[in-house]
Design a protein around this motif. Structure first.
Motif, PDB file in Angstrom:
ATOM      1  N   PRO A 258      -7.262 -25.227 -18.508  1.00 49.77           N
ATOM      2  CA  PRO A 258      -8.645 -24.774 -18.533  1.00 49.77           C
ATOM      3  C   PRO A 258      -9.280 -24.900 -19.912  1.00 49.77           C
ATOM      4  O   PRO A 258      -8.597 -25.102 -20.917  1.00 49.77           O
ATOM      5  CB  PRO A 258      -8.528 -23.303 -18.143  1.00 49.77           C
TER       6      PRO A 258
ATOM      7  N   THR B 283     -12.084 -25.835 -14.867  1.00 50.41           N
ATOM      8  CA  THR B 283     -10.777 -25.558 -14.284  1.00 50.41           C
ATOM      9  C   THR B 283     -10.477 -26.489 -13.129  1.00 50.41           C
ATOM     10  O   THR B 283     -11.304 -27.326 -12.718  1.00 50.41           O
ATOM     11  CB  THR B 283     -10.720 -24.090 -13.798  1.00 50.41           C
TER      12      THR B 283
ATOM     13  N   GLY C 164      -5.525 -22.811 -15.003  1.00 52.49           N
ATOM     14  CA  GLY C 164      -6.844 -22.208 -14.950  1.00 52.49           C
ATOM     15  C   GLY C 164      -6.847 -20.889 -14.198  1.00 52.49           C
ATOM     16  O   GLY C 164      -7.719 -20.040 -14.417  1.00 52.49           O
TER      17      GLY C 164
END
Length: 206
Positions: free
Chosen positions: A54, A8, A14
Motif C-alpha cells: 500500500p 491498495t 494493504g
C-alpha cells in the motif's frame, strides 16, 4: 478529492493499512490497483516507484511501507489515541519495527526457501527464524496489547503480521500467537476493514 488517499489491492498488505485507517475514523478515498497493470505504470509509479502497495497520500505527502504508514497515521490523527505519549513509546517503537524488520525478513526468507548458515546469521538482522519466533512469542505471551495497557498502531502491525503468518502457515501455531491475535480481531475497525476488502476481492467462479 480527499485529503487522504489510500492506494491498495485487497489481496495485499494493504489490509494492514485498511485496518489502521478504520481505527483512525478519518475519511479517506480508496484507489484499487491491479498487480499486473496499474500498479506497475504511471501515475502510480510517481507515487511509489517500487510499484508496490500500500501507499497513502495525505495532504499531498506520500507515505509508503506499512509500518511507517501505521506510525504516521497514529500521529496524524491523535484524537484516535493510537500512539502512546512520547514518554511511553519505547515498547511501541521497539516492537512495531521489530515486526517490520527482523520478523518480516525472517518469515519471507524462510518462505522463499533461504536458510542462513551459522556464519551468515551473524550478518542477518534477525539471526535465524527460530530465534525471531521465540522472541516474538515471549513478547506477546500473556499480553492483550504489545505496548502498555492500551491498543496502539503497534498492535495493528504486529497483530497483522502474526495473523497472516498463522493463516498462511509461515509462522508456527503457538498458543501465545493465537491468543494475542484473537483479541485484536474482535475489534470493530478490524471487522469493518475485512468486510471492505472482502467485498473488493475478485469473485471466484463456483
Amino acid at each position: 478529492m480527499s485529503d487522504l488517499i489510500f492506494y491498495t489491492n485487497p489481496m495485499s498488505r494493504g489490509q494492514i493499512v485498511r485496518w489502521m485507517l478504520e481505527e483512525t475514523g478519518a475519511p479517506y478515498e480508496t484507489v484499487v490497483l491491479d498487480y499486473a497493470s496499474t500498479m506497475k505504470a504511471e501515475p502510480y509509479l510517481s507515487i511509489n516507484p517500487m510499484g508496490k502497495v500500500p501507499a497513502i497520500v495525505h495532504k499531498g505527502k506520500t507515505i509508503t511501507e506499512c509500518s511507517a504508514i501505521c506510525a504516521y497515521l497514529a500521529d496524524a490523527f491523535p484524537d484516535a489515541g493510537l500512539a502512546p505519549p512520547v514518554s511511553d513509546r519505547a515498547d511501541y517503537y521497539r516492537w512495531l519495527f521489530f515486526a517490520a524488520g527482523p520478523v518480516e525478513a525472517a518469515v519471507t526468507n524462510k518462505a522463499a526457501g533461504f536458510e542462513a548458515t551459522e556464519q551468515q546469521q551473524r550478518m542477518m538482522g534477525y539471526g535465524n527464524f527460530d530465534m525471531t519466533m521465540d522472541t516474538l512469542e515471549k513478547t506477546v505471551t500473556g499480553k492483550t496489547y504489545i505496548a502498555g495497557n492500551r491498543f496502539s498502531a503497534a498492535d495493528v502491525y504486529v497483530g497483522s503480521q502474526i495473523g497472516w503468518g498463522l493463516a498462511f502457515g509461515t509462522m508456527p501455531k503457538r498458543p501465545a500467537f493465537e491468543a494475542y491475535v484473537a483479541g485484536l480481531t474482535e475489534r470493530p475497525a478490524y471487522k469493518r476493514g475485512k468486510e471492505i476488502d472482502t467485498a473488493l476481492m475478485p469473485k471466484q467462479d463456483a
